[in-house]
Scaffold this motif. Structure first.
Motif, PDB file in Angstrom:
ATOM      1  N   VAL A 114       0.844  -1.203   0.000  1.00 18.11           N
ATOM      2  CA  VAL A 114       0.000   0.000   0.000  1.00 18.11           C
ATOM      3  C   VAL A 114       0.878   1.251   0.000  1.00 18.11           C
ATOM      4  N   MET A 159       3.909   1.549  -1.165  1.00 17.02           N
ATOM      5  CA  MET A 159       4.536   1.675  -2.494  1.00 17.02           C
ATOM      6  C   MET A 159       3.565   2.333  -3.480  1.00 17.02           C
ATOM      7  N   MET A 160       2.334   1.830  -3.547  1.00 13.97           N
ATOM      8  CA  MET A 160       1.378   2.324  -4.539  1.00 13.97           C
ATOM      9  C   MET A 160       0.877   3.720  -4.202  1.00 13.97           C
ATOM     10  N   ILE A 203       4.792   6.067  -2.603  1.00 18.22           N
ATOM     11  CA  ILE A 203       6.043   6.090  -3.384  1.00 18.22           C
ATOM     12  C   ILE A 203       5.716   6.259  -4.871  1.00 18.22           C
ATOM     13  N   LEU A 204       4.983   5.305  -5.460  1.00 19.26           N
ATOM     14  CA  LEU A 204       4.627   5.445  -6.875  1.00 19.26           C
ATOM     15  C   LEU A 204       3.478   6.450  -7.064  1.00 19.26           C
ATOM     16  N   LYS A 205       2.683   6.655  -6.021  1.00 24.93           N
ATOM     17  CA  LYS A 205       1.566   7.609  -6.056  1.00 24.93           C
ATOM     18  C   LYS A 205       0.613   7.347  -7.228  1.00 24.93           C
ATOM     19  N   VAL A 206       0.064   6.138  -7.289  1.00 24.99           N
ATOM     20  CA  VAL A 206      -0.846   5.776  -8.369  1.00 24.99           C
ATOM     21  C   VAL A 206      -2.284   6.119  -7.981  1.00 24.99           C
ATOM     22  N   ASP A 207      -2.913   6.960  -8.787  1.00 31.05           N
ATOM     23  CA  ASP A 207      -4.328   7.279  -8.568  1.00 31.05           C
ATOM     24  C   ASP A 207      -5.218   6.209  -9.163  1.00 31.05           C
ATOM     25  N   PRO A 208      -6.432   5.991  -8.607  1.00 31.06           N
ATOM     26  CA  PRO A 208      -7.060   6.702  -7.487  1.00 31.06           C
ATOM     27  C   PRO A 208      -6.616   6.267  -6.089  1.00 31.06           C
ATOM     28  N   LEU A 209      -5.727   5.278  -5.969  1.00 33.12           N
ATOM     29  CA  LEU A 209      -5.348   4.844  -4.627  1.00 33.12           C
ATOM     30  C   LEU A 209      -4.621   5.953  -3.859  1.00 33.12           C
ATOM     31  N   SER A 264      -5.090   9.166  -4.029  1.00 32.07           N
ATOM     32  CA  SER A 264      -5.928  10.306  -3.634  1.00 32.07           C
ATOM     33  C   SER A 264      -7.163   9.901  -2.835  1.00 32.07           C
TER      34      SER A 264
END
Lengths: 206, 206
Positions: free
Chosen positions: A158, A160-161, A164-170, A172
């Motif tokens: 969690v 990482m996503m 660290i990687l900041k992948v949306d929508p997770l 935000s």
């Protein structure tokens, strides 16, 4: 260094000063970008004094993560009934990542550990001593070490996503919704049925 | 470079040669340690030719991960019934990490992405286009993008603990047991009840 004359080398304040400079450097420049010489310059001391206190860069990193990682705050969430352990753990974990004082440190340590084997070893050691072993000690089901590690794998994933990687929508989503979705998975790892009968001790005996 | 005389600059074989050298460099030296100049030297071409084909280091990394990441092999596991999607996905994912040809590439990409924001952006883009969007397209439940990301977070977390940090006993457990323990958590993310009603589209509309 004339300005250093009044400072007694080797006293505890000097050690703390060096450690603060080291933490700042690991956070902003990462493990590869941090040097004994650079930390000494930031702390306005001789590099030999940094080595006197911490031996080498690994020793400095080890002291820096022990000083700055909020492991005690995370371990507090282990206290209490086992049926709500995941809820407390996930809530506290996300609070720490979201906190302005702890989030950047956690990110720096995870960065360093995924980029540098020496940093990974130091993080593993800290995780094992301060988090995984105490957590396993509180679990009443079979294979507590594996259960704790599975929970840790979901928590690290969690981070990482999301951080660290900041992948949306997770990245935000509100933290409490992230907590609500992953808590049942982690509670199952901690206290649920995991089909681990096959492991007779070959793996856990290490 | 006299020995280069017979090679036509700009032909497809030269491009492949450069790409192979770039992949080898990213795997062995990581993103920070890889340079256009170093890759050109390994491929025995002029650095200008590397720039001609790939623009800059980011372009080279992008082409290298697209060429070497086994995304198509992972995406094959999406085919089939939704009730066994997690089982196929986890099994294939662990097979790829355990494979001598794909494991080191996956580790290099995850290393690079956690250490370097530019590499993280390229990995995110590839993940989104080739994995998360196709996966979400196969899910019949609410909030498919979030479901796919939660599954991905657990998969990345397992890779971090087992293959990057190598924490025992998770690192030394047989792969099929790891699969058996995490599959139900991932199947829940993909098709279970997740209490995501609160998300009205604010996060997913981005």
């Amino acid at each position: 260094m004339a300005e250093e004359r009044g400072r007694r080398p080797g006293n505890p304040q000097t050690r703390e000063l060096i450690l603060a400079a080291a933490i700042a450097s690991f956070v902003s420049r990462g493990y590869p970008g941090t040097t004994i010489r650079g930390v000494a310059r930031e702390a306005a001391v001789d590099p030999a004094l940094v080595m006197h206190f911490f031996g080498n860069k690994d020793g400095l990193f080890d002291a820096a993560i022990k000083k700055s990682m909020p492991v005690a705050l995370l371990a507090e969430s282990f206290e209490g009934d086992e049926d709500h352990l995941a809820e407390r753990l996930v809530t506290r974990y996300l609070e720490l990542w979201e906190s302005p004082s702890h989030g950047p440190t956690l990110a720096a340590v995870l960065h360093s550990a995924s980029a540098t084997p020496a940093a990974a070893d130091l993080l593993k050691e800290l995780m094992r001593e301060e988090l995984l072993t105490p957590l396993a000690g509180r679990l009443s089901h079979d294979h507590p070490e594996i259960r704790g590690l599975l929970a840790a794998s979901q928590l690290i994933g969690v981070a990482m996503m999301r951080y660290i990687l900041k992948v949306d929508p997770l990245a935000s989503m509100p933290a409490h919704l992230v907590a609500a979705t992953v808590t049942p998975a982690i509670q199952r790892y901690l206290t649920g049925e995991l089909s681990l009968e096959e492991i007779t001790g070959a793996a856990t005996a290490r």
